[in-house]
Enzyme design. Structure first.
Site, short mmCIF file in Angstrom:
data_model
loop_
_atom_site.label_atom_id
_atom_site.label_comp_id
_atom_site.label_asym_id
_atom_site.label_seq_id
_atom_site.Cartn_x
_atom_site.Cartn_y
_atom_site.Cartn_z
CG HIS A 361 -9.42 -15.77 53.36
ND1 HIS A 361 -9.74 -15.09 52.21
CD2 HIS A 361 -9.42 -14.85 54.35
CE1 HIS A 361 -9.92 -13.80 52.50
NE2 HIS A 361 -9.73 -13.64 53.79
CE LYS A 538 -4.66 -22.12 40.20
NZ LYS A 538 -5.76 -21.25 40.62
NE ARG A 539 2.92 -20.06 47.76
CZ ARG A 539 3.37 -19.60 48.93
NH1 ARG A 539 3.27 -18.32 49.20
NH2 ARG A 539 3.94 -20.40 49.81
CE LYS A 544 -3.44 -22.62 45.77
NZ LYS A 544 -4.62 -21.75 45.52
CB THR A 646 -8.89 -13.79 43.26
OG1 THR A 646 -7.58 -14.16 43.73
CG2 THR A 646 -9.81 -13.58 44.44
CE LYS A 650 -6.47 -11.27 40.47
NZ LYS A 650 -5.40 -11.74 41.38
#
Ligand code: 26Q
Length: 797
Positions: A361, A538-539, A544, A646, A650
């Site tokens: 991952h 998100k985290r 990110k 992911t 969504k």
């Protein structure tokens, strides 16, 4: 009878049964009469009633699995981020209306009860939520499967903000009764640690651990769509072998008397709140071994009850390792086969290899697990020997490979070599795993790495969380889509219908209003539902790039202040996410977002046309309210860093086009929704790698962009932290000197693309069309499709 009457009759009957069940559980399980029952009592009584409805299909599934001698899939994961379960059960059992009706009869508000259920937050983020979506799909597809994990006493920490700073508190989901699980005191295994090994004259080796804990099973049934099948999530709790030292107690040493218990319990006490760096080393290794060993011992015992011939193992058992966290499964299975069952080493490794598969991952080097030989050997001496044997076995087949090197045990290499399949989680990620992480191993085993792009369960992430869009879809294409998501394709042609677009817009609007109400109730500001709801949840991590987003926000704020009378497209920037407690940079970014929010939201010149909201304690339940209300999905990671994502799926499913980079599954999403319905910007993976070679690339990018330079100057000078002007000097300085994640380089493209978003949003009909195309074209990202792929390409079930 007509179909409608039929449905009504069923609903009445269901409502009646639920009502009776709730009354009975309130009285006999909770020991309360309705007059004195609290909402908590009602909620638990409802959960128990629903659980009752799951038990029969659960038994039936188990019976069938045994009767047909089916191959079972074992999904081993340190994390299961399953969230709330009442809504989930209600959705899958088709009891939504019946439940509401039954509770109304009892004077209770079903939605209120459901909203008070604590989240089961046994995970950090994507990897844990993926495990939960996969369990849902395994049950929906009727695949005989077990999820195996840890029953953490404390799930992921609770986040709050104090003066903009993240503060962590222990999460306490087990404080209240957890009505979904069945405790299995009879299913317990003794798990050893430390000690030494001895080899007898006949060559048999045995391990004498120095200490033991008991792993005790707690089972939660996982019901699939329409209640057709149910699997088990089995979570292990650590218990002491001796509960209590009575001698010490009698000697007055009360605290010391409880020591054995306290020590054992630490093993399943907390989830590591980290998704990048290794830490808490010894305890983490013990946690990993604890749950993996219990799971392997359990599955071997189950196999043994059904079969005599161990050589049947790979035919009957598939073990999926969710990242390397359970990679100790390989030597543990071999240990059981050799030391307990008397099999030869090579044959045992061969069998384990046939059962095991591994999902990678991450590409972040710091997140690849490795243990020092010293630690590994001390905690797991027998497993160390077996790892050496696996290494030797692999060498005999594939030449010069190594698992133990430079004084460390490389868990990725162990997982790779011990597995018959290894998979990446998006097309790009899989290619990068081949090129970067396992380059050498891939050359030696070119058939081993396969791609299985992630997916999400449409039951939770559309049907349950977005009732307004769900009914529109049902009215338009029928109700077959929740377990056949590619049927959403049929929505595409309706994008041309003005009437349909209008109704789609109304559904989105209802969700935006619901979010606005929720935010205000949560203590947040009032937001404008005409604004673009631009969402980044998100985290919090440098890769990110929440920092890129907040810098763009500052630049846009400057632009509005420079021309306050211009007709700006209003926007609400919504952030959500937690940072690992020890991750300094991520915490600085959180603080900056909150500091910027305080300035921008209170600026009379802006007058609400740009707002920043950051509700604390982002979790699955918050995502369920936020995602359906989103207009724009922020997926802006540095190319090559996000394995899949992911959340991106969504959002698209719920009609929020993406602004994003060519990273992870974004690429595949864009291919499906078509480029015109996706806002692309930024360097590609190869360009990132190339740019890093150029000295001074960040400084050059800043000098070339007045907008960026100005925003950075403001941050560095304390414009958003007047009480502490130097607060962000490091953060900005770091960007100039070492902008590893290319925030500066991608800034101008990101800003320009956001202006394209503004323009596109002005054309509401065009925007709705793009939103509809997102919903229509992402059916492929159902976790049902992903699980089918695992079933055929990895597990052979
Ligand atoms: C490792 C050692 C010690 C402590 C913690 C950890 C640890 C914990 C969690 C390492 C990694 C994680 C989680 C990783 C994760 O969530 N990865 C995400 O997985 C998703 C599902 O495949 C992807 O969509 C995301 O791209 C990926 O970041």
């Amino acid at each position: 009878m007509t179909v409608a009457m039929d449905a009504r009759t069923t609903q009445l009957a269901d409502a009646h049964v639920i009502r009776q069940g709730v009354e009975r559980h309130l009285k006999y399980s909770m020991g309360k009469d309705p007059e004195h029952a609290s909402r908590y009592d009602w909620r638990v009584a409802l959960s128990l009633t629903l659980r009752d409805r799951i038990v029969d299909p659960w038994f039936e599934s188990t019976r069938q699995t045994y009767a047909e001698q089916r191959k079972r899939v074992y999904y081993l994961s340190m994390e299961f981020l399953i969230g709330r379960l009442i809504q989930d059960a209600v959705t899958n059992l088709g009891l939504e209306d019946a439940c509401r009706e039954a509770l109304a009869d009892l004077g209770q508000d079903a939605d209120l009860l459901m909203s008070e259920e604590p989240d089961a937050a046994l995970g950090n983020g994507g990897l844990g939520r993926l495990a939960a979506c996969f369990l849902d799909s395994l049950s929906t597809l009727g695949i005989a499967a077990y999820g195996y994990g840890v029953r953490y006493e404390h799930g992921l920490f609770r986040q709050s903000f104090e003066n903009g700073r993240q503060v962590e508190e222990a999460e306490d989901w087990l404080q209240q009764e957890h009505p979904w699980e069945f405790v299995r005191p009879e299913v317990s295994f003794c798990i050893g640690f430390g000690g030494s090994t001895t080899t007898s004259s006949d060559g048999r080796t045995t391990w004498q651990p120095a200490e033991f804990v008991i792993a005790q099973a707690y089972d939660t049934p996982i019901i699939g769509w329409e209640g057709r099948w149910a699997n088990t999530l089995r979570l292990w709790a650590a218990k002491p072998t001796t509960i209590f030292d009575l001698h010490r107690f009698n000697a007055g040493e009360y605290a010391a008397a409880a020591e054995p218990e306290a020590l054992a319990r630490t093993l399943s006490r907390v989830l590591y709140p980290d998704d990048t760096t290794e830490q808490g080393k010894e305890l983490r290794l013990k946690q990993e071994y604890f749950f993996t060993a219990a799971s392997i011992q359990d599955l071997v015992a189950r196999f043994r009850r059904e079969y005599d011939d161990l050589r049947l193992l790979p035919e009957r058992v598939a073990i999926q390792m969710n990242d390397t966290h359970p990679a100790i499964a390989a030597p543990e299975l071999v240990r059981i086969l050799v030391d307990d069952q008397g099999m030869a080493m090579a044959a045992a490794i061969e069998l384990a290899h046939g059962c095991l598969a591994y999902t990678n991952h991450t590409l972040l080097p710091e997140a690849l697990e490795s243990w020092s030989v010293e630690l590994f050997r001390r905690v797991l001496p027998r497993h160390f020997e077996i790892v050496q044997q696996i290494e030797a076995w692999a060498r005999a087949r594939a030449g010069d490979v190594s698992i133990i090197e430079h004084g460390v045990v490389k868990m990725g290499d162990l997982a790779f070599l011990a597995s018959h399949r290894v998979n990446g989680v998006s097309a790009l990620h899989t290619e990068l795993v081949k090129r970067l992480v396992f380059r050498d191993l891939h050359e030696r085993h070119p058939e081993r790495i396969v791609n299985v792009t992630n997916g999400v369960t449409p039951r939770r992430w559309l049907h349950a969380c977005n009732p307004s869009l769900r009914s529109l879809i049902n009215d338009t294409i029928g109700t077959e889509w929740p377990d056949q998501l590619e049927r959403l394709d049929a929505l595409a042609e309706h994008a041309d219908s003005e009437e349909f677009r209008h109704r789609y817009g109304l559904a989105k609007r209802a969700n935006k209003a619901r979010l606005a109400r929720w935010l205000e109730a949560d203590g947040g500001p009032r937001i404008d539902c005409d604004a673009i709801f631009d969402v980044h949840i998100k985290r919090i991590h440098e890769y990110k790039r929440q920092l890129l987003n907040i810098l763009e926000t500052i630049a846009q704020w400057n632009a509005i202040r420079a021309e306050p009378t211009k007709d700006w497209v209003p926007r609400v920037k919504i952030f959500g996410g937690k940072a690992a407690p020890g991750y300094y940079m991520a915490k600085q970014i959180i603080r900056l977002i909150n500091d910027v929010a305080a300035v921008v939201n209170n600026d009379p010149v802006v007058a609400g046309r740009l707002m920043v909201v950051y509700p604390d304690n982002y979790n699955v339940s918050m995502a369920e309210v936020v995602i359906p209300a989103s207009d724009l999905s922020e997926q802006i990671s540095t190319a090559g860093k996000e394995a899949s994502g992911t959340g991106n799926m969504k959002f698209a499913l719920n009609g929020a086009p993406t602004i994003g980079t060519l990273d992870g599954a974004n690429i595949e999403i864009r291919d499906r929704v078509r480029p015109e319905n996706f806002f692309l910007f930024g360097l590609t993976t190869d360009e990132v790698i190339e740019r890093r070679q150029q000295p001074g690339y960040a400084r050059a990018a800043i000098e070339a962009s007045d907008r960026l330079a100005h925003a950075l100057d403001q941050v560095a000078a304390g414009r958003f932290s007047p009480e502490e002007p130097g607060r962000y000097r490091d953060l900005v300085g770091n960007l100039y000197d070492y902008d590893y994640f290319m925030v500066t380089v991608d800034f101008d493209a990101y800003f320009a693309t956001q202006r394209e978003v503004d323009a596109a949003y002005r054309d509401q009909e065009g925007w709705l069309r793009a939103a509809i195309m997102n919903t229509a074209r992402v059916g492929w990202f159902s976790s049902d499709r992903a699980i089918r792929q695992y079933a055929t390409e990895v597990w052979g079930v």
